[in-house]
Design a protein around this motif. Structure first.
Motif, PDB file in Angstrom:
ATOM      1  N   ASP A  53       0.810  -1.224   0.000  1.00  0.00           N
ATOM      2  CA  ASP A  53       0.000   0.000   0.000  1.00  0.00           C
ATOM      3  C   ASP A  53       0.841   1.270   0.000  1.00  0.00           C
ATOM      4  O   ASP A  53       0.376   2.329  -0.392  1.00  0.00           O
ATOM      5  CB  ASP A  53      -1.007   0.008   1.158  1.00  0.00           C
ATOM      6  N   ALA A  54       2.092   1.192   0.404  1.00  0.00           N
ATOM      7  CA  ALA A  54       2.958   2.378   0.457  1.00  0.00           C
ATOM      8  C   ALA A  54       3.627   2.684  -0.884  1.00  0.00           C
ATOM      9  O   ALA A  54       3.703   3.836  -1.296  1.00  0.00           O
ATOM     10  CB  ALA A  54       4.022   2.210   1.538  1.00  0.00           C
ATOM     11  N   SER A  55       4.103   1.663  -1.573  1.00  0.00           N
ATOM     12  CA  SER A  55       4.878   1.898  -2.802  1.00  0.00           C
ATOM     13  C   SER A  55       4.200   1.374  -4.066  1.00  0.00           C
ATOM     14  O   SER A  55       4.750   1.507  -5.149  1.00  0.00           O
ATOM     15  CB  SER A  55       6.261   1.253  -2.676  1.00  0.00           C
ATOM     16  N   GLY A  56       3.020   0.795  -3.918  1.00  0.00           N
ATOM     17  CA  GLY A  56       2.366   0.176  -5.063  1.00  0.00           C
ATOM     18  C   GLY A  56       1.680   1.148  -6.001  1.00  0.00           C
ATOM     19  O   GLY A  56       1.438   2.310  -5.676  1.00  0.00           O
ATOM     20  N   ASP A  57       1.364   0.636  -7.192  1.00  0.00           N
ATOM     21  CA  ASP A  57       0.666   1.395  -8.227  1.00  0.00           C
ATOM     22  C   ASP A  57      -0.199   0.415  -9.008  1.00  0.00           C
ATOM     23  O   ASP A  57       0.319  -0.493  -9.666  1.00  0.00           O
ATOM     24  CB  ASP A  57       1.686   2.070  -9.141  1.00  0.00           C
ATOM     25  N   ASP A  58      -1.516   0.589  -8.944  1.00  0.00           N
ATOM     26  CA  ASP A  58      -2.434  -0.326  -9.630  1.00  0.00           C
ATOM     27  C   ASP A  58      -2.455  -0.140 -11.142  1.00  0.00           C
ATOM     28  O   ASP A  58      -3.116  -0.907 -11.845  1.00  0.00           O
ATOM     29  CB  ASP A  58      -3.849  -0.176  -9.069  1.00  0.00           C
ATOM     30  N   ASN A  59      -1.748   0.838 -11.677  1.00  0.00           N
ATOM     31  CA  ASN A  59      -1.678   1.028 -13.122  1.00  0.00           C
ATOM     32  C   ASN A  59      -0.582   0.193 -13.768  1.00  0.00           C
ATOM     33  O   ASN A  59      -0.450   0.185 -14.988  1.00  0.00           O
ATOM     34  CB  ASN A  59      -1.487   2.506 -13.451  1.00  0.00           C
ATOM     35  N   ARG A  60       0.206  -0.477 -12.950  1.00  0.00           N
ATOM     36  CA  ARG A  60       1.278  -1.326 -13.492  1.00  0.00           C
ATOM     37  C   ARG A  60       0.687  -2.585 -14.128  1.00  0.00           C
ATOM     38  O   ARG A  60      -0.324  -3.105 -13.674  1.00  0.00           O
ATOM     39  CB  ARG A  60       2.232  -1.749 -12.381  1.00  0.00           C
ATOM     40  N   PRO A  61       1.356  -3.121 -15.128  1.00  0.00           N
ATOM     41  CA  PRO A  61       0.910  -4.390 -15.700  1.00  0.00           C
ATOM     42  C   PRO A  61       1.270  -5.558 -14.775  1.00  0.00           C
ATOM     43  O   PRO A  61       2.115  -5.430 -13.877  1.00  0.00           O
ATOM     44  CB  PRO A  61       1.677  -4.484 -17.016  1.00  0.00           C
ATOM     45  N   ARG A  62       0.629  -6.667 -15.000  1.00  0.00           N
ATOM     46  CA  ARG A  62       0.852  -7.879 -14.212  1.00  0.00           C
ATOM     47  C   ARG A  62       2.331  -8.255 -14.160  1.00  0.00           C
ATOM     48  O   ARG A  62       2.842  -8.638 -13.114  1.00  0.00           O
ATOM     49  CB  ARG A  62       0.026  -9.023 -14.811  1.00  0.00           C
ATOM     50  N   THR A  63       3.028  -8.134 -15.269  1.00  0.00           N
ATOM     51  CA  THR A  63       4.442  -8.519 -15.300  1.00  0.00           C
ATOM     52  C   THR A  63       5.275  -7.711 -14.319  1.00  0.00           C
ATOM     53  O   THR A  63       6.195  -8.243 -13.705  1.00  0.00           O
ATOM     54  CB  THR A  63       5.033  -8.365 -16.716  1.00  0.00           C
ATOM     55  N   GLU A  64       4.951  -6.442 -14.132  1.00  0.00           N
ATOM     56  CA  GLU A  64       5.684  -5.622 -13.165  1.00  0.00           C
ATOM     57  C   GLU A  64       5.321  -5.983 -11.732  1.00  0.00           C
ATOM     58  O   GLU A  64       6.178  -5.956 -10.840  1.00  0.00           O
ATOM     59  CB  GLU A  64       5.430  -4.128 -13.418  1.00  0.00           C
ATOM     60  N   ALA A  65       4.057  -6.331 -11.482  1.00  0.00           N
ATOM     61  CA  ALA A  65       3.617  -6.676 -10.121  1.00  0.00           C
ATOM     62  C   ALA A  65       4.219  -8.003  -9.649  1.00  0.00           C
ATOM     63  O   ALA A  65       4.147  -8.325  -8.470  1.00  0.00           O
ATOM     64  CB  ALA A  65       2.100  -6.729 -10.057  1.00  0.00           C
ATOM     65  N   GLN A  66       4.839  -8.741 -10.541  1.00  0.00           N
ATOM     66  CA  GLN A  66       5.526  -9.977 -10.147  1.00  0.00           C
ATOM     67  C   GLN A  66       6.902  -9.681  -9.560  1.00  0.00           C
ATOM     68  O   GLN A  66       7.553 -10.572  -9.038  1.00  0.00           O
ATOM     69  CB  GLN A  66       5.621 -10.925 -11.344  1.00  0.00           C
ATOM     70  N   ASN A  67       7.316  -8.433  -9.613  1.00  0.00           N
ATOM     71  CA  ASN A  67       8.590  -8.011  -9.043  1.00  0.00           C
ATOM     72  C   ASN A  67       8.305  -7.282  -7.727  1.00  0.00           C
ATOM     73  O   ASN A  67       7.514  -6.336  -7.714  1.00  0.00           O
ATOM     74  CB  ASN A  67       9.293  -7.076 -10.030  1.00  0.00           C
ATOM     75  N   PRO A  68       8.928  -7.678  -6.612  1.00  0.00           N
ATOM     76  CA  PRO A  68       8.637  -7.026  -5.338  1.00  0.00           C
ATOM     77  C   PRO A  68       8.954  -5.530  -5.305  1.00  0.00           C
ATOM     78  O   PRO A  68       8.408  -4.800  -4.482  1.00  0.00           O
ATOM     79  CB  PRO A  68       9.486  -7.791  -4.325  1.00  0.00           C
ATOM     80  N   SER A  69       9.796  -5.048  -6.205  1.00  0.00           N
ATOM     81  CA  SER A  69      10.118  -3.617  -6.205  1.00  0.00           C
ATOM     82  C   SER A  69       9.109  -2.790  -7.006  1.00  0.00           C
ATOM     83  O   SER A  69       9.172  -1.555  -6.974  1.00  0.00           O
ATOM     84  CB  SER A  69      11.538  -3.386  -6.730  1.00  0.00           C
ATOM     85  N   THR A  70       8.179  -3.445  -7.714  1.00  0.00           N
ATOM     86  CA  THR A  70       7.143  -2.728  -8.470  1.00  0.00           C
ATOM     87  C   THR A  70       5.775  -3.378  -8.226  1.00  0.00           C
ATOM     88  O   THR A  70       5.154  -3.915  -9.147  1.00  0.00           O
ATOM     89  CB  THR A  70       7.467  -2.705  -9.983  1.00  0.00           C
ATOM     90  N   PRO A  71       5.291  -3.303  -6.977  1.00  0.00           N
ATOM     91  CA  PRO A  71       4.037  -3.980  -6.626  1.00  0.00           C
ATOM     92  C   PRO A  71       2.796  -3.194  -7.037  1.00  0.00           C
ATOM     93  O   PRO A  71       2.883  -2.021  -7.431  1.00  0.00           O
ATOM     94  CB  PRO A  71       4.115  -4.043  -5.103  1.00  0.00           C
ATOM     95  N   TRP A  72       1.639  -3.854  -6.900  1.00  0.00           N
ATOM     96  CA  TRP A  72       0.361  -3.159  -6.983  1.00  0.00           C
ATOM     97  C   TRP A  72       0.067  -2.529  -5.632  1.00  0.00           C
ATOM     98  O   TRP A  72       0.630  -2.915  -4.610  1.00  0.00           O
ATOM     99  CB  TRP A  72      -0.753  -4.117  -7.364  1.00  0.00           C
ATOM    100  N   LYS A  73      -0.850  -1.579  -5.603  1.00  0.00           N
ATOM    101  CA  LYS A  73      -1.202  -0.867  -4.373  1.00  0.00           C
ATOM    102  C   LYS A  73      -2.304  -1.575  -3.584  1.00  0.00           C
ATOM    103  O   LYS A  73      -2.323  -1.528  -2.366  1.00  0.00           O
ATOM    104  CB  LYS A  73      -1.649   0.562  -4.699  1.00  0.00           C
ATOM    105  N   THR A  74      -3.231  -2.246  -4.275  1.00  0.00           N
ATOM    106  CA  THR A  74      -4.387  -2.827  -3.596  1.00  0.00           C
ATOM    107  C   THR A  74      -4.468  -4.341  -3.785  1.00  0.00           C
ATOM    108  O   THR A  74      -4.079  -4.887  -4.826  1.00  0.00           O
ATOM    109  CB  THR A  74      -5.705  -2.201  -4.090  1.00  0.00           C
ATOM    110  N   ILE A  75      -5.020  -4.970  -2.773  1.00  0.00           N
ATOM    111  CA  ILE A  75      -5.275  -6.411  -2.837  1.00  0.00           C
ATOM    112  C   ILE A  75      -6.342  -6.670  -3.894  1.00  0.00           C
ATOM    113  O   ILE A  75      -6.259  -7.650  -4.643  1.00  0.00           O
ATOM    114  CB  ILE A  75      -5.736  -6.935  -1.466  1.00  0.00           C
ATOM    115  N   GLU A  76      -7.320  -5.781  -3.979  1.00  0.00           N
ATOM    116  CA  GLU A  76      -8.396  -5.920  -4.960  1.00  0.00           C
ATOM    117  C   GLU A  76      -7.837  -6.029  -6.379  1.00  0.00           C
ATOM    118  O   GLU A  76      -8.287  -6.861  -7.173  1.00  0.00           O
ATOM    119  CB  GLU A  76      -9.352  -4.740  -4.843  1.00  0.00           C
ATOM    120  N   LYS A  77      -6.868  -5.190  -6.708  1.00  0.00           N
ATOM    121  CA  LYS A  77      -6.253  -5.247  -8.048  1.00  0.00           C
ATOM    122  C   LYS A  77      -5.587  -6.598  -8.268  1.00  0.00           C
ATOM    123  O   LYS A  77      -5.760  -7.228  -9.311  1.00  0.00           O
ATOM    124  CB  LYS A  77      -5.232  -4.111  -8.208  1.00  0.00           C
TER     125      LYS A  77
END
Length: 72
Positions: free
Chosen positions: A12-36
């Motif tokens: 929730d601190a460093s995430g961005d829900d606009n990132r693609p799935r491939t980026e969210a698989q990297n711990p340094s580029t997470p999503w912001k929400t569990i819902e996403k």
């Protein structure tokens, strides 16, 4: 094309829900929400949630996924 099974990171601190799935698989580029993360899961995925405050209503529609907290 079906997405490859993976670990999806949420922070929730460093995430961005606009990132693609491939980026969210990297711990340094997470999503912001569990819902996403839940909306993007495929069977066999793991959603790894970092400590934080997540004021969300959640619905899990994908079978055979793991949702796990990381740390305390």
């Amino acid at each position: 094309m079906t997405a490859a099974v993976g670990i999806l990171h949420v922070n929730d601190a460093s995430g961005d829900d606009n990132r693609p799935r491939t980026e969210a698989q990297n711990p340094s580029t997470p999503w912001k929400t569990i819902e996403k993360a839940l909306s993007e899961t495929v069977r066999g995925d793991t959603v790894l949630i970092e400590p934080g405050v997540y004021a969300e209503s959640l619905r899990i529609d994908t079978a055979e996924i793991t949702v796990r907290g990381n740390g305390a």
